[in-house]
Design a protein around this motif. Structure first.
Motif, PDB file in Angstrom:
ATOM      1  N   ILE A 368       0.866  -1.175   0.000  1.00 14.23           N
ATOM      2  CA  ILE A 368       0.000   0.000   0.000  1.00 14.23           C
ATOM      3  C   ILE A 368       0.903   1.226   0.000  1.00 14.23           C
ATOM      4  N   ASP A 369       0.834   1.998  -1.058  1.00 14.57           N
ATOM      5  CA  ASP A 369       1.711   3.153  -1.229  1.00 14.57           C
ATOM      6  C   ASP A 369       0.871   4.411  -1.427  1.00 14.57           C
ATOM      7  N   LEU A 370       1.110   5.401  -0.570  1.00 12.05           N
ATOM      8  CA  LEU A 370       0.337   6.633  -0.566  1.00 12.05           C
ATOM      9  C   LEU A 370       1.266   7.826  -0.662  1.00 12.05           C
ATOM     10  N   ASN A 371       0.747   8.933  -1.178  1.00  8.71           N
ATOM     11  CA  ASN A 371       1.526  10.167  -1.131  1.00  8.71           C
ATOM     12  C   ASN A 371       0.606  11.346  -0.875  1.00  8.71           C
ATOM     13  N   LYS A 372       1.169  12.354  -0.210  1.00  8.57           N
ATOM     14  CA  LYS A 372       0.385  13.507   0.201  1.00  8.57           C
ATOM     15  C   LYS A 372       1.272  14.745   0.184  1.00  8.57           C
ATOM     16  N   LEU A 373       0.789  15.815  -0.430  1.00 10.82           N
ATOM     17  CA  LEU A 373       1.486  17.100  -0.435  1.00 10.82           C
ATOM     18  C   LEU A 373       0.861  18.000   0.618  1.00 10.82           C
ATOM     19  N   ILE A 374       1.662  18.393   1.611  1.00 12.98           N
ATOM     20  CA  ILE A 374       1.221  19.298   2.673  1.00 12.98           C
ATOM     21  C   ILE A 374       2.095  20.546   2.607  1.00 12.98           C
ATOM     22  N   LYS A 375       1.523  21.615   2.086  1.00 11.38           N
ATOM     23  CA  LYS A 375       2.273  22.831   1.811  1.00 11.38           C
ATOM     24  C   LYS A 375       3.426  22.486   0.880  1.00 11.38           C
ATOM     25  N   ARG A 376       4.684  22.643   1.324  1.00 12.05           N
ATOM     26  CA  ARG A 376       5.823  22.338   0.453  1.00 12.05           C
ATOM     27  C   ARG A 376       6.471  21.004   0.816  1.00 12.05           C
ATOM     28  N   HIS A 377       5.775  20.225   1.615  1.00 11.87           N
ATOM     29  CA  HIS A 377       6.304  18.935   2.067  1.00 11.87           C
ATOM     30  C   HIS A 377       5.613  17.808   1.294  1.00 11.87           C
ATOM     31  N   GLN A 378       6.390  17.076   0.507  1.00 11.52           N
ATOM     32  CA  GLN A 378       5.861  15.926  -0.224  1.00 11.52           C
ATOM     33  C   GLN A 378       6.133  14.663   0.597  1.00 11.52           C
ATOM     34  N   LEU A 379       5.070  13.992   1.023  1.00 13.87           N
ATOM     35  CA  LEU A 379       5.193  12.793   1.849  1.00 13.87           C
ATOM     36  C   LEU A 379       4.822  11.565   1.035  1.00 13.87           C
ATOM     37  N   HIS A 380       5.651  10.529   1.155  1.00 13.33           N
ATOM     38  CA  HIS A 380       5.336   9.213   0.598  1.00 13.33           C
ATOM     39  C   HIS A 380       5.363   8.233   1.770  1.00 13.33           C
ATOM     40  N   TYR A 381       4.307   7.457   1.933  1.00 15.38           N
ATOM     41  CA  TYR A 381       4.262   6.542   3.071  1.00 15.38           C
ATOM     42  C   TYR A 381       3.445   5.311   2.695  1.00 15.38           C
ATOM     43  N   GLY A 382       3.670   4.247   3.442  1.00 18.45           N
ATOM     44  CA  GLY A 382       2.953   3.028   3.111  1.00 18.45           C
ATOM     45  C   GLY A 382       3.405   1.847   3.932  1.00 18.45           C
ATOM     46  N   LEU A 383       2.941   0.683   3.543  1.00 19.70           N
ATOM     47  CA  LEU A 383       3.290  -0.549   4.242  1.00 19.70           C
ATOM     48  C   LEU A 383       3.493  -1.669   3.240  1.00 19.70           C
TER      49      LEU A 383
END
Length: 614
Positions: A368-383
């Motif tokens: 499971i691979d997710l990504n999220k842009l929060i302001k100027r922070h690009q996050l990739h997270y998953g399991l």
């Protein structure tokens, strides 16, 4: 690898490519780093944001290189060393690491399984390069996203997907290719068909390869006039093994094999959600073990037969792409199943017993691979969750009578299994458009269980082996852009590799009367890596890059002398063998330099050169 062992490798490749007008956009992508890199975070990421050294092979590059198989494709890039014992082999080496220390991924599914060994591996040949759309190589430790095994790096392949039609009516397209290679007497036939409308698409691909006996060049060094020549080969005549003279010794007899590759993909695009079913199957005929078939004692072959049985890989995967929600901007859910079958068969010269050892591995995985842009922070997270089950069987068969008798298995006859679970988070942030921060962390938990209750051949001081380990790994890198065309990429990273079933449980005799027995006390291998890359572009036509790295290697797994029930020598297969086992051997290091030069001479001609030293 220990402090007493030193390995040096130098690889230099210079190439010249001539392109048509329509291909010239590829030049600028290479110079300006406008490409995207998928494997870095398991989702599309601009190449200019990635600090880790990488190499992208596009569809155009793969077609231009026009290689017989995937191993040769990597070798011809000039940036991956490939070891080959025979035409049916091909083991990539990245930054001094090989086999189970290199992670191979196809369409987001990791191919490495619980019996990937530390010696040379040919599993990469089961990926059909005729249907590969793109390949990406990440150099150096890469465990944050992919977990265990990526000590030297990752090789990630992406096969072609169905292409939907722009029209309401269904559209049928296809490709076909035929190739002949004289050195291998190799024939390859490939065809793929794509049928689709605006929302549904299907892609079918089939490739058949027939490789004959390898023919080497006749020009050799005067000091080694017989190097590589095959003067004799064995044949079974009148129920007796016989050595026959090879009238053409530059042809390496008994090296040919055949391979069949099938791919079927189905795509359903609802507009906001995409469903992709991915089915792949690869199999071969028997593949001769050429080096073993040429070994002699007192001018007589040691082996009459030694071959790998058909190498079978079946993969079924379902990829679900979801639209944005409060928790993510995009998401990919990827359950997969793999069934792998491989075997080894050997018979001593003038011995009627053929030894057969077969391994069947089933791999169940969920990513499971997710990504999220929060302001100027690009996050990739998953399991990631993975389970391996291994079934190992063996017998010896009398080739004259057909009778079979029990034989010791390569891995525990009672079966073995492994499992792993990992959580990861990576973060990318641009600072004033001059500095791009890359950082990430992963927590992994692995288990292994093996059943040694079958004591027909060996009575170990234990009936089962249970092992558990936890690893925390991370990376921190920067992309620094101090001036136009100048790019600096400092990076530090850590990695691990958990002992698998091959490391911990195998029992087999290698050359020289060495018997390898299980070791239940193994610990994960770990690496700590630092590197610095510098690249400079001049006038959008010339690009020079240099990278230096140093990797400290702890708990390296190597074979060493040991005892079995207090004995240094035991009887195995009718003769006395020295006892060895796999152990964690102190500390080692790998260091190296790599450089590339790219020169665009015109819209149609590009020169490129690469130099790697390890």
């Amino acid at each position: 690898m220990t402090n007493k062992h030193k390995l040096t490798a130098l690889l230099l490749v210079v190439s010249c490519n001539v392109f048509s007008q329509k291909d010239t956009t590829h030049f600028k992508k290479e110079i300006f780093l406008e490409e995207i890199l998928i494997s870095a975070n398991r989702s599309a990421e601009p190449l200019k944001n990635i600090a880790q050294q990488n190499l992208i092979l596009t569809t155009e590059t793969i077609q231009e290189l026009n290689q017989l198989n995937t191993a040769n494709l990597l070798e011809q890039t000039g940036n991956v060393f490939v070891q080959k014992s025979q035409p049916g082999g091909g083991s990539p080496v990245i930054r001094g690491f090989e086999a189970n220390k290199i992670l191979i991924v196809v369409d987001g599914v990791r191919m490495n399984n619980a019996i990937y060994r530390g010696g040379h591996l040919q599993n990469i040949l089961t990926i059909d390069n005729a249907i590969v759309d793109r390949a990406e190589i990440l150099y150096g430790p890469s465990s944050v996203i992919y977990g265990s095994d990526a000590l030297g790096g990752i090789i990630s392949f992406y096969t072609k997907n169905p292409i939907l039609s722009d029209y309401k009516k269904a559209k049928l397209t296809g490709n076909a290719m035929a190739r002949y290679a004289s050195a291998f007497d190799g024939k390859t036939l490939h065809a793929d068909f794509n049928i689709a409308n605006k929302s549904l698409g299907a892609l079918t691909s089939f490739t058949f390869s027939d490789f004959g006996d390898l023919r080497q060049g006749k020009k050799v060094f005067d000091s080694y006039p017989d190097w590589g020549k095959r003067f004799f080969y064995t044949s079974r005549l009148n129920n007796r093994d016989t050595m026959l003279a090879n009238t053409k010794p530059h042809i390496q007899k008994v090296t040919g094999y055949k391979q069949y590759d099938l791919l079927q993909k189905l795509l359903w695009n609802t507009g906001s959600i995409k469903h992709l079913i991915n089915f792949q199957y690869s199999t071969t005929t028997d593949i001769p073990r050429y080096d073993r078939l040429t070994e002699t004692t007192n001018a007589r072959f040691n082996e009459a037969e030694w071959y790998y049985g058909p190498q079978k890989r079946l993969m079924a995967a379902y990829q679900l792409q979801l639209p944005a929600s409060a928790w993510f901007d995009s998401a990919i859910i990827l359950p997969s199943f793999q069934a792998i079958e491989e075997s080894r068969h050997n018979r001593k010269f003038n011995n009627v017993n053929l030894n057969n050892r077969m391994e069947k591995v089933k791999v169940y995985a969920l990513n499971i691979d997710l990504n999220k842009l929060i302001k100027r922070h690009q996050l990739h997270y998953g399991l990631e969750a993975i389970a391996n089950t291994i079934n190992s069987t063996a017998d010896k068969q009398n080739i004259e009578t057909g009778l079979k008798a029990p034989l010791d298995t390569r891995y525990p006859a009672g079966g073995s299994n492994t499992s792993s679970f990992g959580l990861y988070l990576t973060h990318t942030k641009s600072i004033l458009n001059k500095v791009i921060l890359n950082d990430g962390v992963r927590v992994s938990y692995t288990t292994l269980s093996a059943d040694f209750s079958d004591t027909l051949f060996f009575k170990f001081p234990f009936n089962t082996i249970q092992q558990k380990s936890t690893a925390v790994t991370g990376n921190l890198g920067l992309v620094i852009l101090p001036a136009k065309g100048l790019r600096l990429t400092p990076l530090i990273s850590t990695d691990f590799r958990s002992p698998n079933v091959d490391d911990l449980t195998k029992v087999f005799e290698s050359t020289g009367g060495r018997l390898i027995v299980p070791n239940a006390e193994l610990k994960p291998e770990r690496t700590y890596n630092v590197e610095l890359g510098i690249s400079k572009s001049f006038n959008e036509k010339i690009t020079i890059s240099i990278l230096a790295f140093y990797t400290k290697y702890y708990n390296a797994l190597v074979t060493d002398s040991a005892t079995f029930n207090g004995q240094k020598f035991i009887e195995y297969a009718g003769k006395e063998s020295a006892v060895f086992t796999t152990v964690n051997k102190a500390v080692a290091f790998v260091k190296g330099l790599s450089s590339t030069l790219t020169v665009v001479l015109s819209k149609h001609v590009k020169l490129s050169s690469s130099l790697n030293y390890t």
